[in-house]
Design an enzyme around this catalytic site. Structure first.
Site, PDB file in Angstrom:
ATOM      1  N   GLU A 174       0.968  -1.204  -0.002  1.00  0.00           N
ATOM      2  CA  GLU A 174       0.054  -0.040   0.067  1.00  0.00           C
ATOM      3  C   GLU A 174       0.722   1.157  -0.111  1.00  0.00           C
ATOM      4  O   GLU A 174       0.487   2.254   0.794  1.00  0.00           O
ATOM      5  CB  GLU A 174      -0.809  -0.067   0.975  1.00  0.00           C
ATOM      6  CG  GLU A 174      -1.911  -1.226   1.016  1.00  0.00           C
ATOM      7  CD  GLU A 174      -2.934  -1.311   2.357  1.00  0.00           C
ATOM      8  OE1 GLU A 174      -2.809  -0.412   3.082  1.00  0.00           O
ATOM      9  OE2 GLU A 174      -4.001  -2.030   2.242  1.00  0.00           O
ATOM     10  N   GLU A 295      -5.371  -8.368  -0.837  1.00  0.00           N
ATOM     11  CA  GLU A 295      -5.912  -7.982   0.540  1.00  0.00           C
ATOM     12  C   GLU A 295      -7.357  -7.660   0.033  1.00  0.00           C
ATOM     13  O   GLU A 295      -7.604  -6.823  -0.739  1.00  0.00           O
ATOM     14  CB  GLU A 295      -5.545  -6.859   1.203  1.00  0.00           C
ATOM     15  CG  GLU A 295      -4.125  -7.169   2.055  1.00  0.00           C
ATOM     16  CD  GLU A 295      -3.863  -6.185   2.821  1.00  0.00           C
ATOM     17  OE1 GLU A 295      -4.964  -5.473   3.542  1.00  0.00           O
ATOM     18  OE2 GLU A 295      -2.583  -5.937   3.060  1.00  0.00           O
TER      19      GLU A 295
END
Length: 533
Positions: A174, A295
């Site tokens: 991320e 995810e």
């Protein structure tokens, strides 16, 4: 009674090969997942390393193909070199990402050795926040080099003679997120260049490995998809995957929005694929970079107060706040709070399955899928025990039957509209019109002459008369039909009885002239298997 619904599958409707990694899981040391569930030296089943054998044994039975580890936000400042060697000599650090102490009782070797015990492939995430290119090179050398160097010989000294042979390496997590340490939110080109050099360097150490570069953390990100494009434009020639994440949220009780959330996943996937292929064309490259959805999740969360004029694109501002009262948490694996999620097992199982079907429908480009709650979905646990929640059975059926190639399942059914809504300032959903009550995907294992059709009924009230049209599959006949349904949506499986909610055989169907007909229950999961004699 609802109107007739129809799902048509045909051997000409091939989407792409289904990767074994598509139905995998994610592990990060937050909450109880590592400290308490994976690792608890005081547990009655703990092995010599402190791992809970009841959890290992339960996961081993599932044959979960891969687990992404050790994070997550956690890795953005994790110093792996301080987590190896004798435990009493390891360094304790603060984890600013989650405001917790990192004792390094579970370190680099333990994560990989736990994966060996489970029998799953580790998909490893590298610190690209505070970490350097040299750190990543040393990490791959320590992990995969047979011997004859400082780092590989140190691995042997630390007790693991053979290389771990990790094949998949994520270069950061991320990295567009301002919540990350060392975020590249404002400098995608800088991150892309760092990935270029890091991926090149570690592939020169082990040319058998694959690497993944971070795309957007969510479709709500301010820079999406321009940030992704700028990153990939710098490193396209040396990476194999773009890693993306998303957590879909709906208000409590809004089941239609929760189960319709898979449409937003498909929007996200389609945009990323278009971005990847655009960059490929800019590079005049015949190479096709794939997607790793490593995810994902779905949850119900109350609507929050909105701030008109404050805007939806304020993730950075929201994460540049500092609370002088906040304290770091020291986790005790033997004294972890129990996490209780509201509601029963059924809605959670359906919401996660709906996302998995979306990934399956894009199996040509989505080659890795790691459910964030995948490990507890396969092996639910508390301080003492492990059991099978309803999600376990759904996950297992997908791993068993979603083999071969994905087929485009054509759905005709009644539809509903989802009005647009906002959970909070940054999670805003545009409305969707014409959402099918019947959600479906299909897989064809041509080598073994087996076809599987997966169906979710999103309708909360009505049984659906359903026809599965198999006229294109001459000689195939039904060999198994299964349904998971309950009238009590508060029902949960427990350690004492983990078969309260599990698929049961569906016998009330007809099959004639290539048409499989039956009724599907409201809010149900259904699997139909056909084989050729």
């Amino acid at each position: 009674m609802a109107q007739n619904a129809k799902v048509t599958v045909h051997p000409a409707y091939k989407v792409g090969e289904i990767s074994e990694r598509l139905f995998s899981a994610f592990l990060e040391p937050i909450g109880t997942m590592v400290n308490g569930t994976m690792f608890n030296p005081k547990h009655p089943t703990a092995d010599e390393q402190g791992f809970r054998r009841d959890f290992i044994d339960a996961l081993k039975k599932t044959k979960v193909p891969a687990v992404r580890l050790p994070g997550g936000n956690f890795v953005s400042a994790w110093q792996w070199k301080d987590s190896i060697g004798p435990r009493d000599q390891r360094k304790v650090h603060l984890d600013p990402a989650w405001h917790q102490y990192i004792l390094n009782d579970v370190g680099h070797d333990e994560y990989l050795q736990w994966a060996e015990k489970v029998g799953t492939e580790p998909l490893y995430t590298v610190n690209m926040g505070t970490g350097t290119i040299q750190d990543a090179m040393d990490l791959v050398e320590y992990t995969n080099q047979a011997g004859g160097t400082y780092w590989s010989d140190l691995r042997k000294k630390n007790g693991h003679e053979d290389p771990y042979d990790v094949k998949m390496w994520y270069l950061g997590n991320e990295m567009d997120g301002p919540w990350q340490l060392g975020s590249w939110d404002k400098n995608p080109e800088g991150y892309g260049h760092k990935v270029l050099e890091t991926s090149k360097a570690i592939k020169w150490i082990d040319e058998t490995i694959e690497t993944g570069v971070c795309g957007s953390s969510a479709p709500f990100m301010e820079g999406f998809p321009a940030w992704d494009e700028a990153v990939l434009d710098k490193c396209y020639d040396v990476v194999d995957y773009v890693s993306v994440h998303h957590y879909h949220t709906a208000a409590p009780g809004d089941t239609k929005a929760l189960l319709g959330g898979s449409l937003y996943y498909e929007d996200f996937i389609n945009t990323e694929i278009a971005m990847i292929d655009y960059v490929a064309s800019k590079h005049r490259s015949p190479k096709q970079v794939m997607l790793s959805f490593d995810e994902y999740g779905a949850m119900q969360r109350p609507l929050q107060e909105l701030h008109p004029g404050y805007g939806r694109y304020n993730m950075a501002r929201n994460h540049y706040r500092f609370d002088p009262e906040r304290r770091y948490i020291l986790h005790d694996p033997d004294n972890m709070p129990e996490r209780q999620f509201p509601g029963g097992d059924m809605i959670n199982a359906l919401s996660m399955a709906s996302i998995q079907l979306a990934l399956l429908r894009h199996a040509d480009r989505v080659k890795i899928g790691c459910m964030t709650g995948g490990l507890p979905a396969l092996a639910a646990s508390n301080h003492d025990h492990v059991w099978r929640a309803a999600s376990h059975y759904v996950f297992m059926q997908l791993m068993k039957y979603a083999k071969g190639v994905a087929l485009d399942a054509k759905v005709e059914s009644e539809t509903y509209d989802m009005p647009g809504y906002a959970i909070e300032d940054t999670s805003q959903y545009t409305g969707k019109e014409g959402v099918n009550y019947i959600d479906a995907a299909s897989a064809w294992d041509e080598e073994n002459n087996r076809l599987a059709v997966f169906v979710i009924n999103r309708n909360e009230e009505s049984d659906y008369p359903l026809t599965v049209d198999l006229k294109g599959f001459e000689g195939y006949k039904p060999t198994g039909a299964y349904k998971l349904h309950t009238n009590d949506l508060e029902l949960k499986n427990t350690y004492e009885n983990d078969e309260l909610l599990m698929p049961e055989e569906e016998k009330d169907y007809t099959f004639e002239n290539g048409e499989f007909k039956l009724y599907v229950k409201p809010l149900s999961w259904n699997v139909y298997v056909f084989e050729k004699e």
